[in-house]
Design a protein around this motif. Structure first.
Motif, PDB file in Angstrom:
ATOM      1  N   SER A  31       9.268  38.295 -32.235  1.00 17.39           N
ATOM      2  CA  SER A  31       8.299  39.343 -31.904  1.00 17.39           C
ATOM      3  C   SER A  31       8.964  40.696 -31.696  1.00 17.39           C
ATOM      4  N   ASN A  32      10.275  40.700 -31.515  1.00 16.19           N
ATOM      5  CA  ASN A  32      11.007  41.958 -31.339  1.00 16.19           C
ATOM      6  C   ASN A  32      12.008  42.215 -32.460  1.00 16.19           C
ATOM      7  N   SER A  33      11.859  41.494 -33.563  1.00 11.53           N
ATOM      8  CA  SER A  33      12.825  41.643 -34.654  1.00 11.53           C
ATOM      9  C   SER A  33      12.810  43.046 -35.242  1.00 11.53           C
ATOM     10  N   ASP A  34      11.700  43.767 -35.072  1.00  9.16           N
ATOM     11  CA  ASP A  34      11.646  45.130 -35.600  1.00  9.16           C
ATOM     12  C   ASP A  34      12.668  46.042 -34.938  1.00  9.16           C
ATOM     13  N   ILE A  35      12.954  45.821 -33.643  1.00 12.06           N
ATOM     14  CA  ILE A  35      13.904  46.694 -32.944  1.00 12.06           C
ATOM     15  C   ILE A  35      15.273  46.044 -32.761  1.00 12.06           C
ATOM     16  N   ILE A  36      15.473  44.853 -33.327  1.00 18.47           N
ATOM     17  CA  ILE A  36      16.793  44.220 -33.293  1.00 18.47           C
ATOM     18  C   ILE A  36      17.571  44.697 -34.513  1.00 18.47           C
ATOM     19  N   LEU A  37      18.633  45.440 -34.267  1.00 14.69           N
ATOM     20  CA  LEU A  37      19.464  45.911 -35.371  1.00 14.69           C
ATOM     21  C   LEU A  37      20.202  44.733 -35.992  1.00 14.69           C
ATOM     22  N   THR A  38      20.955  44.015 -35.173  1.00 14.28           N
ATOM     23  CA  THR A  38      21.615  42.785 -35.601  1.00 14.28           C
ATOM     24  C   THR A  38      21.674  41.834 -34.421  1.00 14.28           C
ATOM     25  N   LEU A  39      21.756  40.555 -34.727  1.00 16.96           N
ATOM     26  CA  LEU A  39      21.966  39.524 -33.712  1.00 16.96           C
ATOM     27  C   LEU A  39      23.358  38.954 -33.926  1.00 16.96           C
ATOM     28  N   GLN A  40      24.236  39.111 -32.928  1.00 11.13           N
ATOM     29  CA  GLN A  40      25.557  38.512 -33.028  1.00 11.13           C
ATOM     30  C   GLN A  40      25.446  37.016 -32.734  1.00 11.13           C
ATOM     31  N   SER A  41      26.260  36.223 -33.408  1.00  6.11           N
ATOM     32  CA  SER A  41      26.119  34.769 -33.299  1.00  6.11           C
ATOM     33  C   SER A  41      26.312  34.278 -31.871  1.00  6.11           C
ATOM     34  N   GLY A  42      27.257  34.854 -31.120  1.00  6.17           N
ATOM     35  CA  GLY A  42      27.374  34.575 -29.693  1.00  6.17           C
ATOM     36  C   GLY A  42      27.333  33.102 -29.327  1.00  6.17           C
ATOM     37  N   PHE A  43      26.847  32.816 -28.116  1.00  4.92           N
ATOM     38  CA  PHE A  43      26.621  31.484 -27.561  1.00  4.92           C
ATOM     39  C   PHE A  43      27.907  30.664 -27.400  1.00  4.92           C
ATOM     40  N   ILE A  44      28.761  30.640 -28.395  1.00  9.91           N
ATOM     41  CA  ILE A  44      29.926  29.752 -28.391  1.00  9.91           C
ATOM     42  C   ILE A  44      31.134  30.468 -27.799  1.00  9.91           C
ATOM     43  N   GLY A  45      31.767  29.842 -26.803  1.00  8.06           N
ATOM     44  CA  GLY A  45      33.025  30.333 -26.276  1.00  8.06           C
ATOM     45  C   GLY A  45      32.891  31.474 -25.276  1.00  8.06           C
ATOM     46  N   VAL A  46      34.039  31.859 -24.726  1.00 10.40           N
ATOM     47  CA  VAL A  46      34.108  32.970 -23.780  1.00 10.40           C
ATOM     48  C   VAL A  46      33.649  34.249 -24.480  1.00 10.40           C
ATOM     49  N   TRP A  47      32.821  35.017 -23.812  1.00  7.59           N
ATOM     50  CA  TRP A  47      32.229  36.262 -24.324  1.00  7.59           C
ATOM     51  C   TRP A  47      31.323  36.035 -25.545  1.00  7.59           C
ATOM     52  N   GLY A  48      31.098  34.777 -25.923  1.00  5.38           N
ATOM     53  CA  GLY A  48      30.324  34.509 -27.136  1.00  5.38           C
ATOM     54  C   GLY A  48      31.075  34.890 -28.392  1.00  5.38           C
ATOM     55  N   GLU A  49      32.420  34.826 -28.335  1.00  2.67           N
ATOM     56  CA  GLU A  49      33.241  35.262 -29.466  1.00  2.67           C
ATOM     57  C   GLU A  49      33.793  34.115 -30.301  1.00  2.67           C
ATOM     58  N   TRP A  50      33.351  32.885 -30.037  1.00  2.00           N
ATOM     59  CA  TRP A  50      33.656  31.745 -30.900  1.00  2.00           C
ATOM     60  C   TRP A  50      35.140  31.368 -30.916  1.00  2.00           C
ATOM     61  N   TYR A  51      35.850  31.668 -29.829  1.00  7.37           N
ATOM     62  CA  TYR A  51      37.274  31.304 -29.811  1.00  7.37           C
ATOM     63  C   TYR A  51      37.559  30.295 -28.702  1.00  7.37           C
ATOM     64  N   TYR A  52      37.555  30.739 -27.452  1.00  7.02           N
ATOM     65  CA  TYR A  52      37.865  29.847 -26.332  1.00  7.02           C
ATOM     66  C   TYR A  52      36.621  29.045 -25.954  1.00  7.02           C
ATOM     67  N   SER A  53      36.547  27.806 -26.435  1.00  8.66           N
ATOM     68  CA  SER A  53      35.360  26.988 -26.189  1.00  8.66           C
ATOM     69  C   SER A  53      35.753  25.584 -25.753  1.00  8.66           C
ATOM     70  N   SER A  54      34.978  25.040 -24.830  1.00  5.50           N
ATOM     71  CA  SER A  54      35.194  23.662 -24.385  1.00  5.50           C
ATOM     72  C   SER A  54      34.390  22.656 -25.197  1.00  5.50           C
ATOM     73  N   TYR A  55      33.463  23.126 -26.039  1.00  4.40           N
ATOM     74  CA  TYR A  55      32.554  22.212 -26.739  1.00  4.40           C
ATOM     75  C   TYR A  55      32.602  22.342 -28.259  1.00  4.40           C
ATOM     76  N   MET A  66      22.279  42.518 -30.197  1.00  9.36           N
ATOM     77  CA  MET A  66      22.127  41.503 -29.158  1.00  9.36           C
ATOM     78  C   MET A  66      23.178  40.409 -29.285  1.00  9.36           C
ATOM     79  N   ARG A  67      23.617  39.945 -28.111  1.00  8.91           N
ATOM     80  CA  ARG A  67      24.491  38.774 -28.059  1.00  8.91           C
ATOM     81  C   ARG A  67      24.154  37.964 -26.815  1.00  8.91           C
ATOM     82  N   PHE A  68      24.178  36.647 -26.966  1.00  7.21           N
ATOM     83  CA  PHE A  68      24.002  35.741 -25.834  1.00  7.21           C
ATOM     84  C   PHE A  68      25.301  34.973 -25.622  1.00  7.21           C
ATOM     85  N   ALA A  69      25.683  34.808 -24.369  1.00  8.89           N
ATOM     86  CA  ALA A  69      26.909  34.081 -24.035  1.00  8.89           C
ATOM     87  C   ALA A  69      26.730  33.422 -22.674  1.00  8.89           C
TER      88      ALA A  69
END
Length: 548
Positions: free
Chosen positions: A143-167, A110-113
Motif C-alpha cells: 500500500s506504500n510502494s508508491d513512496i518506497i524508493l527501494t527495499l533493502q533485503s535486510g532481515f539477515i544478520g547484524v544490521w541486516g547486511e547478510w554477513y554476521y548471522s546465527s541462522y 527501507m531496511r528491516f533488521a
C-alpha cells in the motif's frame, strides 16, 4: 506534383501546410536542487529496545528546503520480535512513519533488521520468523510502494547486511553452504513477491545475487533487452555500505569479475548505500567520481562516513557529486514547428543530456502538455511510445536527440498552446504532486506548482480544413494576408484559375486568370478563413487566407 483532396465528411476538407522548424537553445542550471529518487540522504532508525522513535515531518521538510533532499533512509530494528510476530503497535508505527514520508513529498529507502550488536552469538532471527514477518509487512509494503524508493533485503544478520548471522551462515566462519544460499534466496524471493514488479529489492553484494541465481560474472549482467521486464534479475539491485574504504569496498571478493558485473548491472538497477571510512587512495575526488560514475550511484547516506564528505568538500567535488548522484537531465536545444492542424502530426526534436551517474530507478511518465494560453486548459500526450522512459531518456553521461511525433486530435480546440514536458511519477497517488516530478537542469523552465518543465515554445493549433497542400517548385505569392477587399497573386508560371472554398469545403467563387499575376476581388466574402485553389499548368496548389 499533383495535389489530392481527401473528402472525410461531406464538404469537409483536410488542408496541410508546410511548416518550417524553428530552433531554440536552452541555458543550463548548474545549481543543486532536489529531484525525486536521487541524491544525498539522511539516515534514521528506530529500535524496539526503547520507545519508538518516529520520523518528524518538520525534519524532513527542513532536509528538502535546506539540503535539497528528497530521500530518507529508514531502518526498522525489531529486537523484540526475534521469536514472535511483529506487534500491531509496531506495525502501526511503521504506517505512521510512511505517512510522514508521504506528507513530506519524500521517498524512503527501507531496511528491516533484528540487531545492531556485532558480538557473537548474533541476534538475528530464524528463517521461519523472517518469512512470517515479511508476510505481516506485505500489506504495508504494497500500500506504500508508491513512496518506497527501494527495499533493502535486510532481515539477515547484524544490521541486516547478510554477513554476521546465527541462522543463515556467516562467511566469517568459512564459505557459505548451499543450504545457506538456499535459505537466503527463499527470503529474497519472498521480498520480491510482496513488492510490486515495478519495485527493486537490493542485496549487499553481487556474489549473493550471482550465487543464488546461478549467474556467471561478468557475462550474465543485465542488458538493455533484459532490463525492466519484471523478472527477478531485473529487480535485484545493490546497496554498498563500505564504498571506497578499500580496493574491494569490503564488498567484492574478486574485483576483476565482480566490479565489471556490477557496473553492467547497475546501468539498469538501483545502486546506493554509504561510505564507511576515509582512505585517500580511494576516497580522493578523482577516484570517487570515477567510481560513482562507473557503478551508477543513485543515492548516498550523508551521515556516514563524515571524514569522506569532509575530504570531498576540501578537495572541491562535494557539490559536483551532489548534482550528479542519480540522473540529471538538461535540455541543450530543440526544434519546433510554429503551427499544426487538427488531425495532423506534431513533430519536433529535443536534444537532451543526462549529466548524472544513473537512470531513474523506478518507472516514469514522459508527457507533452499542450496548455491553451487563453483559458489554461491542458491536454497531455505520451511522448515515449512503447519504450520504457528510463531507456527513452539519455543514458548516464550521454546526449540523445529525442524525436517526438504526436497526433493532434481532431477535437483539440483551435488556439495558441504552450508546450511543456511532464516527467511525472506514474502512480496515481503521486502523479499530480510536483515533489515527485523530475525537474530539468535548465534555467527558467521549471514550474514548481505543476511539476512541468517549460519548453519555451508556443504552437498554433489550426482548424482542419481538409485540403492537403503539396510542396512545389513554383513560386506562388499572395498579399496582403489577412485581406480586406482584394488580394494580389503572382507566380513564375501563368496562373490558369483560382477557386475559393470556405473551411467546410463549399465553393464560394471562381475566377479565370490566364497570366502570371492578378488581383482577386474578395470583398463580397464574409469574415473568416478561406482556402484558395490555384491551377498552374497541370498542378493544383492550395493556400489559406484570412478575410477581415
Amino acid at each position: 506534383m499533383k495535389k489530392t483532396i481527401f473528402i472525410l465528411i461531406p464538404f469537409a476538407l483536410m488542408f496541410k501546410f508546410s511548416n518550417a522548424q524553428t530552433p531554440i537553445s536552452y541555458t543550463a542550471d548548474n545549481t543543486n536542487f532536489e529531484n525525486p529518487e536521487r541524491g544525498f540522504m539522511h539516515y534514521s532508525d528506530t529500535h524496539t529496545t526503547s520507545s519508538y522513535t518516529p520520523l518528524s515531518l518538520s525534519t524532513l521538510q527542513s532536509y528538502r528546503s535546506q539540503e535539497k533532499m528528497s530521500v530518507i533512509w529508514r531502518n526498522f530494528y525489531m529486537e523484540s520480535f526475534t521469536n514472535s510476530a511483529i506487534s500491531s503497535a509496531y506495525l502501526d508505527n511503521i504506517k505512521q512513519d510512511l505517512n510522514i514520508v508521504r506528507q513530506a513529498g519524500f521517498k524512503v529507502v527501507m531496511r528491516f533488521a533484528y540487531t545492531s550488536d556485532g558480538s557473537s552469538p548474533y541476534k538475528d532471527a530464524p528463517k521461519s520468523i523472517v518469512l512470517q514477518h515479511i508476510s505481516q509487512l506485505k500489506q504495508i509494503l504494497q500500500s506504500n510502494s508508491d513512496i518506497i524508493l527501494t527495499l533493502q533485503s535486510g532481515f539477515i544478520g547484524v544490521w541486516g547486511e547478510w554477513y554476521y548471522s546465527s541462522y543463515f551462515g556467516c562467511a566469517c566462519n568459512g564459505p557459505l553452504s548451499a543450504q545457506n544460499y538456499k535459505d537466503r534466496k527463499e527470503v529474497l524471493d519472498s521480498l520480491l513477491s510482496v513488492m510490486p514488479v515495478t519495485r527493486m529489492v537490493l542485496v549487499r553484494t553481487p556474489v549473493q545475487k550471482a550465487t543464488m541465481y546461478n549467474l556467471q560474472m561478468p557475462k550474465d549482467t543485465l542488458t538493455k533487452n533484459t532490463a525492466y521486464n519484471g523478472s527477478s534479475l531485473s529487480r535485484i539491485g545493490y546497496y554498498n555500505d563500505c564504498f571506497l574504504v578499500a580496493a574491494d569496498d569490503y564488498t567484492y571478493n574478486d574485483t576483476t569479475l565482480e566490479k565489471p558485473f556490477t557496473a553492467g548491472d547497475s546501468k539498469y538497477l538501483a545502486m546506493g548505500g554509504e561510505t564507511c571510512g576515509d582512505n585517500s587512495t580511494f576516497t580522493n575526488c578523482i577516484n570517487a567520481q570515477k567510481e560513482l560514475a562507473r557503478m551508477h550511484w543513485c543515492y548516498l547516506n550523508v551521515d556516514y562516513h563524515k571524514s569522506v564528505y569532509d575530504r570531498w568538500k576540501s578537495e572541491g567535488c562535494y557539490d559536483v557529486i551532489a548534482n550528479k548522484l542519480g540522473y540529471r537531465y538538461k535540455l541543450i536545444s530543440g526544434s519546433f514547428p510554429t503551427s499544426v492542424k487538427q488531425g495532423q502530426n506534431l513533430s519536433f526534436q529535443l536534444t537532451m543530456k543526462n549529466e548524472g551517474y544513473a537512470r531513474p530507478i523506478n518507472p516514469r511518465k514522459a508527457e507533452l502538455v499542450l496548455r491553451n494560453t487563453a483559458n489554461q486548459q491542458e491536454f497531455k500526450f505520451d511522448m515515449n511510445g512503447n519504450t520504457d522512459v528510463r531507456l527513452w531518456l539519455p543514458a548516464p553521461g550521454s546526449t540523445a536527440v529525442l524525436s517526438i511525433n504526436i497526433t493532434i486530435p481532431q477535437s483539440l480546440p483551435q488556439g495558441q498552446y504552450e508546450l511543456l514536458l511532464n516527467l511525472a511519477d506514474p502512480f496515481p497517488s503521486l502523479y499530480n504532486n510536483p515533489y515527485y516530478s523530475i525537474r530539468l537542469a535548465n534555467t527558467n523552465t521549471w514550474e514548481s506548482n505543476s511539476g512541468y518543465n517549460k519548453l519555451s515554445r508556443n504552437i498554433q493549433v489550426d482548424i482542419s480544413t481538409g485540403i492537403e497542400e503539396n510542396k512545389d517548385d513554383f513560386k506562388l505569392n499572395l498579399f496582403p494576408n489577412p485581406v480586406k477587399n482584394s488580394i494580389h497573386v503572382s507566380s513564375n508560371e501563368p496562373i490558369l484559375s483560382v477557386d475559393v472554398f470556405n473551411i467546410y469545403g463549399s465553393l464560394m467563387m471562381s475566377k479565370d486568370i490566364g497570366k502570371q499575376e492578378s488581383d482577386v476581388e474578395l470583398s463580397t466574402l464574409a469574415q473568416g478563413v478561406y482556402i484558395l485553389r490555384f491551377k498552374i499548368n497541370s498542378t493544383q496548389f492550395f493556400r489559406k487566407i484570412s478575410k477581415e
